[in-house]
Design a protein around this motif. Structure first.
Motif, PDB file in Angstrom:
ATOM      1  N   LEU A  39       0.866  -1.182   0.000  1.00  0.00           N
ATOM      2  CA  LEU A  39       0.000   0.000   0.000  1.00  0.00           C
ATOM      3  C   LEU A  39       0.897   1.225   0.000  1.00  0.00           C
ATOM      4  CD1 LEU A  39      -2.957   1.157   0.510  1.00  0.00           C
ATOM      5  CD2 LEU A  39      -2.281   1.212   2.921  1.00  0.00           C
ATOM      6  N   TYR A  40       0.504   2.249  -0.732  1.00  0.00           N
ATOM      7  CA  TYR A  40       1.304   3.468  -0.818  1.00  0.00           C
ATOM      8  C   TYR A  40       0.492   4.694  -0.395  1.00  0.00           C
ATOM      9  CZ  TYR A  40       4.252   0.559  -3.835  1.00  0.00           C
ATOM     10  OH  TYR A  40       5.041  -0.437  -4.329  1.00  0.00           O
ATOM     11  N   LEU A  41       1.228   5.706   0.040  1.00  0.00           N
ATOM     12  CA  LEU A  41       0.636   7.023   0.250  1.00  0.00           C
ATOM     13  C   LEU A  41       1.616   8.056  -0.298  1.00  0.00           C
ATOM     14  CD1 LEU A  41      -1.757   8.647   1.430  1.00  0.00           C
ATOM     15  CD2 LEU A  41      -0.343   8.965   3.493  1.00  0.00           C
ATOM     16  N   GLN A  42       1.246   8.670  -1.396  1.00  0.00           N
ATOM     17  CA  GLN A  42       2.047   9.745  -1.977  1.00  0.00           C
ATOM     18  C   GLN A  42       1.592  11.057  -1.346  1.00  0.00           C
ATOM     19  OE1 GLN A  42       4.620   9.656  -4.291  1.00  0.00           O
ATOM     20  NE2 GLN A  42       4.816  11.849  -3.821  1.00  0.00           N
ATOM     21  N   MET A  43       2.527  11.771  -0.743  1.00  0.00           N
ATOM     22  CA  MET A  43       2.213  13.027  -0.059  1.00  0.00           C
ATOM     23  C   MET A  43       2.982  14.150  -0.732  1.00  0.00           C
ATOM     24  SD  MET A  43       2.260  11.763   3.914  1.00  0.00           S
ATOM     25  CE  MET A  43       4.014  11.454   3.922  1.00  0.00           C
ATOM     26  N   ASN A  44       2.274  15.128  -1.238  1.00  0.00           N
ATOM     27  CA  ASN A  44       2.880  16.258  -1.936  1.00  0.00           C
ATOM     28  C   ASN A  44       2.617  17.558  -1.190  1.00  0.00           C
ATOM     29  OD1 ASN A  44       3.667  14.516  -4.085  1.00  0.00           O
ATOM     30  ND2 ASN A  44       1.621  14.721  -4.983  1.00  0.00           N
ATOM     31  N   SER A  45       3.433  18.558  -1.501  1.00  0.00           N
ATOM     32  CA  SER A  45       3.280  19.894  -0.903  1.00  0.00           C
ATOM     33  C   SER A  45       3.116  19.796   0.609  1.00  0.00           C
ATOM     34  CB  SER A  45       2.080  20.613  -1.521  1.00  0.00           C
ATOM     35  OG  SER A  45       2.224  20.719  -2.921  1.00  0.00           O
ATOM     36  N   LEU A  46       4.018  19.092   1.226  1.00  0.00           N
ATOM     37  CA  LEU A  46       3.893  18.828   2.659  1.00  0.00           C
ATOM     38  C   LEU A  46       3.995  20.110   3.477  1.00  0.00           C
ATOM     39  CD1 LEU A  46       5.851  15.502   2.796  1.00  0.00           C
ATOM     40  CD2 LEU A  46       3.521  15.833   3.617  1.00  0.00           C
ATOM     41  N   LYS A  47       3.256  20.126   4.581  1.00  0.00           N
ATOM     42  CA  LYS A  47       3.198  21.263   5.494  1.00  0.00           C
ATOM     43  C   LYS A  47       3.598  20.819   6.892  1.00  0.00           C
ATOM     44  CE  LYS A  47      -0.883  22.884   2.951  1.00  0.00           C
ATOM     45  NZ  LYS A  47      -2.310  23.271   3.067  1.00  0.00           N
ATOM     46  N   PRO A  48       4.050  21.735   7.716  1.00  0.00           N
ATOM     47  CA  PRO A  48       4.398  21.350   9.097  1.00  0.00           C
ATOM     48  C   PRO A  48       3.248  20.642   9.828  1.00  0.00           C
ATOM     49  CG  PRO A  48       5.260  23.525   8.621  1.00  0.00           C
ATOM     50  CD  PRO A  48       4.413  23.131   7.436  1.00  0.00           C
TER      51      PRO A  48
END
Length: 127
Positions: A82-91
């Motif tokens: 299973l994957y989770l692509q996380m973009n434009s990450l924020k604090p």
């Protein structure tokens, strides 16, 4: 019994991308491909909250409203990952991320619906 092991967490900067993975293995004849899967996250002192879910056949995905457009969940049943692509990450995305498996066709957002959990992987986003 399903075993879930997350990986891919780490320390990144605001605006960076990160992809989390969750490797699944099973015993007793129960397979990963029969489970709806999801990602949750938890900040110390807070409840574990739903991030994203994907149905058993991968045809349906659902997301926490605040994360739509930035995060994408997917699964590779050939590799049992299973994957989770996380973009434009924020604090505010800083948390421990957990993957979970549920013995239902579609991924509910309620934590109590999930039978199996991984140990979590830490994601820290610096400002």
């Amino acid at each position: 019994q399903v075993q879930l092991v997350e990986s891919g967490g780490g320390l990144v900067q605001t605006g960076d991308s990160l992809r989390l993975s969750c490797a699944a293995s099973s015993t007793s004849g129960r397979t990963y491909s029969r489970s709806a899967m999801a990602w949750f996250r938890q900040v110390p002192g807070n409840e574990r909250t739903f991030v994203a879910g994907i149905s058993r056949n991968a045809a349906t995905t659902n997301y926490a409203d605040s994360l739509k457009g930035r995060f994408a969940i997917s699964r590779d049943d050939g590799k049992n990952v299973l994957y989770l692509q996380m973009n434009s990450l924020k604090p505010e995305d800083t948390a421990v991320y957990f993957c979970a498996a549920a013995s239902v066709p579609y991924a509910p957002s309620a934590r109590r619906a999930y039978d199996y959990w991984g140990q979590g992987t830490q994601v820290t986003v610096s400002s």
